[in-house]
Write a protein that holds these residues in place. Structure first.
Motif, PDB file in Angstrom:
ATOM      1  N   ASP A  14       1.052 -37.964 -47.300  1.00 31.64           N
ATOM      2  CA  ASP A  14       1.916 -37.003 -46.629  1.00 31.64           C
ATOM      3  C   ASP A  14       1.892 -35.629 -47.300  1.00 31.64           C
ATOM      4  OD1 ASP A  14       3.852 -39.807 -46.236  1.00 31.64           O
ATOM      5  OD2 ASP A  14       3.118 -38.707 -44.497  1.00 31.64           O
ATOM      6  N   ARG A 254      11.051 -40.850 -49.599  1.00 32.86           N
ATOM      7  CA  ARG A 254      10.179 -40.481 -48.477  1.00 32.86           C
ATOM      8  C   ARG A 254      10.898 -39.616 -47.450  1.00 32.86           C
ATOM      9  NH1 ARG A 254       5.647 -45.001 -47.599  1.00 32.86           N
ATOM     10  NH2 ARG A 254       5.589 -45.854 -49.704  1.00 32.86           N
ATOM     11  N   ALA A 260       7.297 -37.751 -42.665  1.00 31.06           N
ATOM     12  CA  ALA A 260       7.172 -38.989 -41.905  1.00 31.06           C
ATOM     13  C   ALA A 260       8.466 -39.281 -41.154  1.00 31.06           C
ATOM     14  CB  ALA A 260       6.847 -40.148 -42.841  1.00 31.06           C
ATOM     15  N   THR A 261       8.338 -39.834 -39.955  1.00 28.40           N
ATOM     16  CA  THR A 261       9.520 -40.206 -39.190  1.00 28.40           C
ATOM     17  C   THR A 261      10.226 -41.379 -39.851  1.00 28.40           C
ATOM     18  OG1 THR A 261       8.361 -41.787 -37.790  1.00 28.40           O
ATOM     19  CG2 THR A 261       8.380 -39.471 -37.057  1.00 28.40           C
ATOM     20  N   ALA A 263      11.023 -44.022 -38.398  1.00 24.34           N
ATOM     21  CA  ALA A 263      10.372 -45.242 -37.913  1.00 24.34           C
ATOM     22  C   ALA A 263       9.160 -45.583 -38.777  1.00 24.34           C
ATOM     23  CB  ALA A 263       9.961 -45.079 -36.455  1.00 24.34           C
ATOM     24  N   ARG A 264       8.374 -44.572 -39.141  1.00 22.01           N
ATOM     25  CA  ARG A 264       7.201 -44.829 -39.976  1.00 22.01           C
ATOM     26  C   ARG A 264       7.627 -45.273 -41.376  1.00 22.01           C
ATOM     27  NH1 ARG A 264       2.654 -40.597 -42.290  1.00 22.01           N
ATOM     28  NH2 ARG A 264       1.914 -42.011 -43.899  1.00 22.01           N
ATOM     29  N   ALA A 267       8.671 -48.866 -41.361  1.00 17.31           N
ATOM     30  CA  ALA A 267       7.532 -49.776 -41.331  1.00 17.31           C
ATOM     31  C   ALA A 267       6.855 -49.862 -42.694  1.00 17.31           C
ATOM     32  CB  ALA A 267       6.538 -49.328 -40.272  1.00 17.31           C
ATOM     33  N   ASP A 268       6.759 -48.723 -43.373  1.00 17.12           N
ATOM     34  CA  ASP A 268       6.081 -48.689 -44.666  1.00 17.12           C
ATOM     35  C   ASP A 268       6.808 -49.502 -45.730  1.00 17.12           C
ATOM     36  OD1 ASP A 268       4.056 -47.123 -43.689  1.00 17.12           O
ATOM     37  OD2 ASP A 268       4.837 -45.233 -44.509  1.00 17.12           O
ATOM     38  N   PRO A 274      13.169 -50.170 -36.522  1.00 22.50           N
ATOM     39  CA  PRO A 274      13.732 -48.920 -37.051  1.00 22.50           C
ATOM     40  C   PRO A 274      15.259 -48.866 -36.950  1.00 22.50           C
ATOM     41  CG  PRO A 274      11.822 -48.468 -35.679  1.00 22.50           C
ATOM     42  CD  PRO A 274      12.145 -49.916 -35.489  1.00 22.50           C
TER      43      PRO A 274
END
Length: 315
Positions: A14, A254, A260-261, A263-264, A267-268, A274
């Protein structure tokens, strides 16, 4: 990729700049370094975030301001000692900074002491509650500076036994600082129970994929109840709180330092839903991901960009 004189650096995930330790800066491989910040042109104290893949202890001799580590601001003034664990995002906001910086990859300690959890036993690395600095007296700061200068002198001469001398010097510095940190911060080293130390290390490595106490208990060959009781007695919190705390640290890191959203990010760090991540984050922090990001970036001094509309959907 470029060489700054202290380490290789390149853009990380990122776009956050990452610095890796330069093993052959002095020719032969050397896994520890001590520098006088004033001797390095354009040292990395610019007003932008970056992270290190190695451990760093910085003694400040001149300058005032603050060092952000993730989303916690550490005060900086002469006599400040600042600790950075690999992966923490740093941002300096300091005028007239001078000092000495000691840095090393964890393997330099682990290989010599045959103890992969040694650095977890110290009170000042791998912290999750924001206590990443200690203030020394003038006499103590001079004593620590002398120890670091001795290591610098050894690095400058590079003899066949330099590795051994530097390991001894590093060990002395780590333990000397540990005593002062315990006195000032009221925090001792992590208790030396093998199960607790193994749990702390496992959480650090697996927090993004394992969220249940039972998963860690299985890996450690103990029951969930036993692990939780050990954590209560020796860490002052439950095993579940330790796991959740590490997940929250990563989520906050983060949200604050990347675009990053939510939602991302979810997931990470192991959340398939989410919306569930948002509820978890609010329960642990008192704010939604988008609320934390907006307030955190404003406090940190980032320009709050409107590109986060996707993150707001996970409020």
């Amino acid at each position: 990729m470029h060489e700054s004189g202290r380490c290789w650096y390149f853009s990380g995930m990122d776009g956050i700049r990452r610095f890796d330790f330069s093993r052959r800066k002095y020719g032969p491989e050397l896994l520890v370094d001590v520098i006088d910040i004033g001797d390095v042109p354009n040292y990395v104290f610019w007003d932008e975030p970056y992270w290190l893949s190695y451990y760093d202890i910085t003694l400040v001799t001149e300058g005032t301001g603050r060092l952000w580590l993730d989303d916690a601001a550490q005060p900086v003034c002469p006599g400040s000692v600042l600790f950075t664990t690999p992966g923490q995002v740093r941002r300096w906001q300091v005028d007239g900074l001078r000092g000495l910086a000691l840095f090393f990859p964890g393997e330099f300690i682990a290989a010599f002491f045959s103890d992969p959890l040694f650095l977890h036993r110290l009170g000042y690395f791998h912290q999750m509650d924001g206590r990443h600095s200690v203030q020394l007296s003038q006499r103590e700061a001079a004593e620590l500076a002398s120890k670091l200068d001795t290591m610098r002198g050894e690095i400058a001469t590079l003899r066949p036994d330099t590795d051994h001398v530097l390991r001894a010097g590093l060990y002395e510095v780590l333990m000397w600082v540990s005593r002062r940190y315990a006195q000032r911060a009221g925090a001792a080293a992590v208790p030396g129970n093998a199960t607790i130390l193994g749990f702390v290390d496992l959480v650090e490595r697996e927090y993004a994929s394992l969220h249940r106490v039972g998963d860690y208990a299985d890996r450690l060959a103990v029951t969930s109840g036993h692990l939780t009781e050990l954590c209560k007695r020796r860490l002052g919190r439950t095993a579940g709180a330790v796991i959740r705390g590490r997940v929250v640290v990563e989520a906050r890191r983060r949200l604050l330092h990347t675009q990053a959203t939510a939602a991302r990010i979810a997931a990470d760090i192991g959340f398939q839903d989410p919306a569930y991540f948002s509820r978890f984050f609010r329960r642990e922090t008192g704010a939604s991901p988008s609320e934390f990001r907006s307030a955190g970036r404003a406090a940190y001094g980032y320009d709050v960009k409107p590109a986060e509309t996707a993150a707001s959907s996970a409020r």
